[in-house]
Design an enzyme around this catalytic site. Sequence first.
Site, PDB file in Angstrom:
ATOM      1  N   ASN A  44      -5.573 -31.128  -3.992  1.00 59.16           N
ATOM      2  CA  ASN A  44      -5.928 -31.921  -5.171  1.00 59.16           C
ATOM      3  C   ASN A  44      -4.621 -32.503  -5.694  1.00 59.16           C
ATOM      4  OD1 ASN A  44      -6.710 -32.919  -7.631  1.00 59.16           O
ATOM      5  ND2 ASN A  44      -7.663 -31.030  -8.357  1.00 59.16           N
TER       6      ASN A  44
ATOM      7  N   GLU B 176     -14.962 -25.938  -7.047  1.00 61.14           N
ATOM      8  CA  GLU B 176     -14.892 -27.258  -6.421  1.00 61.14           C
ATOM      9  C   GLU B 176     -14.176 -27.196  -5.070  1.00 61.14           C
ATOM     10  OE1 GLU B 176     -13.402 -28.206 -10.362  1.00 61.14           O
ATOM     11  OE2 GLU B 176     -14.121 -30.243 -10.055  1.00 61.14           O
TER      12      GLU B 176
ATOM     13  N   ARG C 146      -9.527 -33.778  -2.642  1.00 54.46           N
ATOM     14  CA  ARG C 146     -10.312 -34.216  -3.790  1.00 54.46           C
ATOM     15  C   ARG C 146      -9.862 -35.636  -4.100  1.00 54.46           C
ATOM     16  NH1 ARG C 146      -9.717 -32.708 -10.123  1.00 54.46           N
ATOM     17  NH2 ARG C 146     -11.529 -33.900 -10.763  1.00 54.46           N
TER      18      ARG C 146
ATOM     19  N   HIS D 110     -16.299 -35.435 -12.027  1.00 53.25           N
ATOM     20  CA  HIS D 110     -16.599 -33.987 -11.926  1.00 53.25           C
ATOM     21  C   HIS D 110     -17.849 -33.734 -11.080  1.00 53.25           C
ATOM     22  CE1 HIS D 110     -14.558 -32.968 -16.054  1.00 53.25           C
ATOM     23  NE2 HIS D 110     -13.710 -32.766 -15.047  1.00 53.25           N
TER      24      HIS D 110
ATOM     25  N   ARG E 121      -8.058 -36.280 -24.066  1.00 55.87           N
ATOM     26  CA  ARG E 121      -8.775 -37.565 -24.043  1.00 55.87           C
ATOM     27  C   ARG E 121      -9.738 -37.667 -25.221  1.00 55.87           C
ATOM     28  NH1 ARG E 121     -10.596 -36.532 -18.237  1.00 55.87           N
ATOM     29  NH2 ARG E 121      -8.652 -36.695 -17.070  1.00 55.87           N
TER      30      ARG E 121
END
Length: 401
Positions: A7, A384, A91, A180, A241
């Site tokens: 990732n 993940e 990813r 996601h 965010r």
Amino acid sequence: MKVLVLNCGSSSIKYQFIDTESGIALAKGMVERIGMSNAVLNHTSYGKDKIKIVGEILDHTIAIKYVIGVLLSPNHGVIKERKEIDAIGHRVVHGGEVFSGSVLITDLVIKTLKDFIDLAPLHNPPNIRGIEAAKENLPGVPQCAVFDTAFHTRMPEKAFLYGIPYELYTRHKIRRYGFHGTSHKYVAQKAAEFLEKPLENLKLITIHLGNGASITAVENGISVDTSMGFTPLEGLLMGTRSGDLDPSVILFIMDKEGLNISEANTLLNKHSGLMGLSGESSDMREIEQAVAAGNKRAKDAFDVMIYKIKKYIGAYIAALGGCDAIVFTGGIGENSVEVRRQVCENMSCLGIELDEKLNLNPQGECDLSAGNSKIRLLRIPTNEELVIARDTQRIISEQMK
Ligand code: ADP
């Protein structure tokens, strides 16, 4: 098959080396501060001591060289030869409208990813850099891309179109993509297994709360709406965010504060959310500590985050026309007793009743709903990396047939 899952961010690489048969991460770690003289590699191999290496790591190619080095290390590693790395799974944040599932990485795939860098300027360039760096270090080892957007590609138009001139969608592909997806898909499948019902017959709301946060309405196994949009900025309040806001606010701030596009981007992505509102931290554990110590701004930040989650739950129950289960996942969703408690508070009118005791110390996959709750409230740890490893294994096995 043993898969190295990568990732890659702009200055970091998170990795896991996974045995897809057992599902076990044989080793995992992270390289941080790539490009700086004090870069650091933290590595743990299954059943062995952790190690930390500090030094100059100038780019992603050198970072991956270090990762392979620790995997091969006689004392701290898990492999004897490079050829034990059967494949690499990446990813990749943005697959645009092109990639609705994971793919074997070819030159054409890399070119296509480069073509829509515009859509994910913060995320796709480091992902591409990681792919090229892995190729340099492990030539000939097959690589796959697993996209954050893929699970959401079957959203209906009414959920993905924005209320702006249609030509902007056709010309620039401005639409909701959602992110996601790997996590939402994984926990939705796990929820169905947990409930012992086919995913195809379930209405689920999956809530991924980590540093980034998003919520998805899953109907019969398909993502029908999700809170992140054209970029991961939309939706819930996150660590740094802003989440949803009136678009005019951005124009107004740019005007009043004299910000250019890049500065406005940084403001909304890096200095907003829990961090911006609290002025304390983007980390939920620290926010909770500050709230407990009576810090008003931390409490405001916490309350805004909870309130938005509650509103999305209401909206998605309406979108789905009901809901069988709500799933909490991600670092906050899995671990914060207080977040789950407050999200479920005063939601009896929607059939949501949390069992306060079960909520206090949940382990693994579990049901936290009270006996009278119409909607089941599940805690499902996400994984993940395992999805990326297994997708990689599936794609490579298909290629070899
Ligand atoms: P990322 O999105 O980077 O993968 P994670 O899913 O690991 O992040 O989530 C990180 C968030 O989880 C941080 O805000 C952290 O404070 C929060 N978190 C982790 N453990 C707890 C806990 N026990 N209580 C509250 N928040 C927690």
